[in-house]
Design an enzyme around this catalytic site. Sequence first.
Site, PDB file in Angstrom:
ATOM      1  N   SER A   1       0.844  -1.194   0.000  1.00  0.00           N
ATOM      2  CA  SER A   1       0.000   0.000   0.000  1.00  0.00           C
ATOM      3  C   SER A   1       0.877   1.240   0.000  1.00  0.00           C
ATOM      4  CB  SER A   1      -0.896   0.026   1.245  1.00  0.00           C
ATOM      5  OG  SER A   1      -1.553   1.275   1.381  1.00  0.00           O
TER       6      SER A   1
ATOM      7  N   TYR B   1      -2.284   0.233  10.245  1.00  0.00           N
ATOM      8  CA  TYR B   1      -2.330  -0.436   8.939  1.00  0.00           C
ATOM      9  C   TYR B   1      -1.065  -0.134   8.152  1.00  0.00           C
ATOM     10  CZ  TYR B   1      -3.818  -1.170   4.073  1.00  0.00           C
ATOM     11  OH  TYR B   1      -3.897  -1.555   2.753  1.00  0.00           O
TER      12      TYR B   1
END
Length: 262
Positions: A145, A159
Amino acid sequence: MTTQTLAGRVALVTGGSRGIGRAACLKLAAVGAAVAVNYHSRPDAAGEVVSAIDSGGGRALAVEGDVADRAAVVHLVDRVARDLGPIDVLINNAGLLFSGSLFHYDDAELDAMWRTNVKGILHATAAVAPSMIERGWGRVVNVASAAGVGTSLPGTTLYAATKGAVLILTKRLAFELGRQGITVNAVLPGYTRTDMTMAGRSADEARSIVEMLDSRSMIGRGVADPDEIATVIAFLASPESAFMTGQLLLADGGRMDYLAHV
């Protein structure tokens, strides 16, 4: 990328029933791969992906298994090898996202993200690599990501930490496996319109996020469609990426809101 670049190859996509994983399954099938669609809790969605591939003349199989469970991963890889053939391409896509910050996070959610987002990649890669080594060819693509390299979207601190771990893991696995004919790369999607990213948001909230991200994009569009990320995945999975390994490939619409470097 030329057509049928993965003809005769077998691909396993973890978390393949929805979002980026679903798009990756369809894209890999379109370039000739037989595709194992891994799912954890959505057999109906995985079945729909398999049906779409079958109806297009491809080969596909839905395989249940939680990538956070090492024994389950070994079992699902064995089943794919038995029913489709040895795995040539592994797309480590399965992931969890829970909001959290320094003073507001849940231990159980943090542990779940670590087990799935990080340990899941280790489990799956360790399970498929021996067969790839034996045949002298393999592609591993980790779906990380843009958060892992420091975008400034609030609420994604924990995250982002798991995805940052994926980045160094990509480089280390590339180092360990490169002399065996296996490349390991990562695609780092920016914000992508999926069930996971839009879950629980009202139409107004979703619109506000899109407008904010568009304002932070060099091209004026800060939200990707899953198919756009799948195209990058398919390239990294193909023979045409043979001279690339240990690479972190951003697909983020030219995001400009990265935190300062040290």
